[in-house]
Design an enzyme around this catalytic site. Structure first.
Site, PDB file in Angstrom:
ATOM      1  N   HIS A  18       0.842  -1.201   0.000  1.00 21.23           N
ATOM      2  CA  HIS A  18       0.000   0.000   0.000  1.00 21.23           C
ATOM      3  C   HIS A  18       0.879   1.253   0.000  1.00 21.23           C
ATOM      4  O   HIS A  18       0.615   2.210  -0.728  1.00 21.23           O
ATOM      5  CB  HIS A  18      -0.871   0.054   1.264  1.00 21.23           C
ATOM      6  N   LYS A  42     -18.090  -6.361   7.675  1.00 19.97           N
ATOM      7  CA  LYS A  42     -16.888  -7.173   7.951  1.00 19.97           C
ATOM      8  C   LYS A  42     -16.358  -6.852   9.329  1.00 19.97           C
ATOM      9  O   LYS A  42     -16.396  -5.707   9.760  1.00 19.97           O
ATOM     10  CB  LYS A  42     -15.792  -6.809   6.938  1.00 19.97           C
ATOM     11  N   ARG A  91      -2.275  -6.193  -8.548  1.00 15.19           N
ATOM     12  CA  ARG A  91      -1.199  -7.161  -8.330  1.00 15.19           C
ATOM     13  C   ARG A  91      -1.235  -8.198  -9.459  1.00 15.19           C
ATOM     14  O   ARG A  91      -0.904  -7.907 -10.584  1.00 15.19           O
ATOM     15  CB  ARG A  91      -1.349  -7.809  -6.955  1.00 15.19           C
ATOM     16  N   SER A 129      -2.964  -7.595   2.959  1.00 19.08           N
ATOM     17  CA  SER A 129      -3.157  -7.553   4.409  1.00 19.08           C
ATOM     18  C   SER A 129      -3.553  -8.937   4.912  1.00 19.08           C
ATOM     19  O   SER A 129      -3.105  -9.375   5.980  1.00 19.08           O
ATOM     20  CB  SER A 129      -4.251  -6.545   4.783  1.00 19.08           C
TER      21      SER A 129
HETATM   22  O1  PNS Z   1      -8.834  -2.933   0.342  1.00 20.29           O
HETATM   23  P1  PNS Z   1     -10.089  -3.430  -0.291  1.00 20.29           P
HETATM   24  O2  PNS Z   1     -10.899  -4.220   0.722  1.00 20.29           O
HETATM   25  O3  PNS Z   1      -9.827  -4.196  -1.553  1.00 20.29           O
HETATM   26  O4  PNS Z   1     -10.971  -2.124  -0.681  1.00 20.29           O
HETATM   27  C1  PNS Z   1     -12.260  -2.251  -1.243  1.00 20.29           C
HETATM   28  C2  PNS Z   1     -12.969  -0.888  -1.301  1.00 20.29           C
HETATM   29  C3  PNS Z   1     -13.029  -0.260   0.077  1.00 20.29           C
HETATM   30  C4  PNS Z   1     -12.208   0.037  -2.225  1.00 20.29           C
HETATM   31  C5  PNS Z   1     -14.407  -1.125  -1.875  1.00 20.29           C
HETATM   32  O5  PNS Z   1     -15.019  -2.123  -1.140  1.00 20.29           O
HETATM   33  C6  PNS Z   1     -15.257   0.133  -1.840  1.00 20.29           C
HETATM   34  O6  PNS Z   1     -15.016   1.076  -2.553  1.00 20.29           O
HETATM   35  N1  PNS Z   1     -16.296   0.146  -0.986  1.00 20.29           N
HETATM   36  C7  PNS Z   1     -17.169   1.282  -0.805  1.00 20.29           C
HETATM   37  C8  PNS Z   1     -18.614   0.924  -1.161  1.00 20.29           C
HETATM   38  C9  PNS Z   1     -18.891   1.168  -2.637  1.00 20.29           C
HETATM   39  O7  PNS Z   1     -18.750   2.261  -3.137  1.00 20.29           O
HETATM   40  N2  PNS Z   1     -19.324   0.094  -3.334  1.00 20.29           N
HETATM   41  C10 PNS Z   1     -19.752   0.164  -4.723  1.00 20.29           C
HETATM   42  C11 PNS Z   1     -18.629   0.177  -5.725  1.00 20.29           C
HETATM   43  S1  PNS Z   1     -17.531  -1.155  -5.614  1.00 20.29           S
END
Ligand code: PNS
Length: 165
Positions: A18, A42, A91, A129
């Site tokens: 990150h 979660k 990745r 993570s």
């Molecule tokens: O580190 P991660 O868990 O891969 O991040 C995922 C994240 C937080 C970027 C994604 O879950 C997110 O944007 N969530 C916010 C809710 C949202 O906007 N959902 C609709 C589009 S995906």
């Protein structure tokens, strides 16, 4: 107008992968907001406030990097911050499908917001993570994978939650 990018994620906890993306984004944009998603569905290992605090410590050398948190839709958050760019690290090929889905949904929700992907540096291509937490739960070495100051906190938290195997 300042070019503001939002780098969203769970950061549970922040990894050196990150930090690599944050450093490289900081070289491109006027301001980078690292946004920790507060996902009510979660159960994270670290509470949102702790994740924000660790990130703040990890990026303290960068003047134009801000750490924040958000709930709800990412696109709504970007509008509040007057940002037009979402940064995501990519990745392996396995990331592509879910990232493509997220980027497409975000485009549908807000057509003026772009998602840009940065290929993770090869040394971090396998890093997440989740895998760090798994290795630590078996008392494996996580040095060079997460910031030094987080290592003890990670083991302490796993111990507190009875997750050390
Ligand atoms: O580190 P991660 O868990 O891969 O991040 C995922 C994240 C937080 C970027 C994604 O879950 C997110 O944007 N969530 C916010 C809710 C949202 O906007 N959902 C609709 C589009 S995906």
């Amino acid at each position: 107008m300042a070019k503001i990018a939002v780098y969203p994620g769970s950061f549970d906890p922040v990894t050196n992968g990150h930090l690599d993306i944050i450093e490289r984004s900081n070289n491109i944009f006027d301001k980078v907001i690292v946004a920790v998603f507060n996902n009510h569905t979660k159960k994270p290992l670290f509470e949102m406030e702790e994740r924000v605090k660790m990130l703040k410590q990890a990026v303290k050398e960068y003047d134009s990097v801000e750490v924040d948190c958000f709930t709800g839709l990412l696109t709504t958050y970007l509008k509040q911050k007057e940002a037009k760019v979402i940064v995501r690290g990519l990745r392996a090929v396995s990331d592509f499908e879910s990232e493509f889905q997220m980027a497409s949904m975000n485009k549908k929700l807000a057509s003026d917001i772009e998602t840009i992907f940065m290929m993770t540096s090869t040394e971090y291509a396998y890093l997440s993570s989740s895998i760090v937490k798994e290795v630590a739960s078996f008392e494996g070495c996580v040095r060079d994978l997460i910031p030094e100051f987080i290592i003890d906190r990670l083991f302490d938290r796993l111990r507190e939650r009875d997750l050390l195997i």
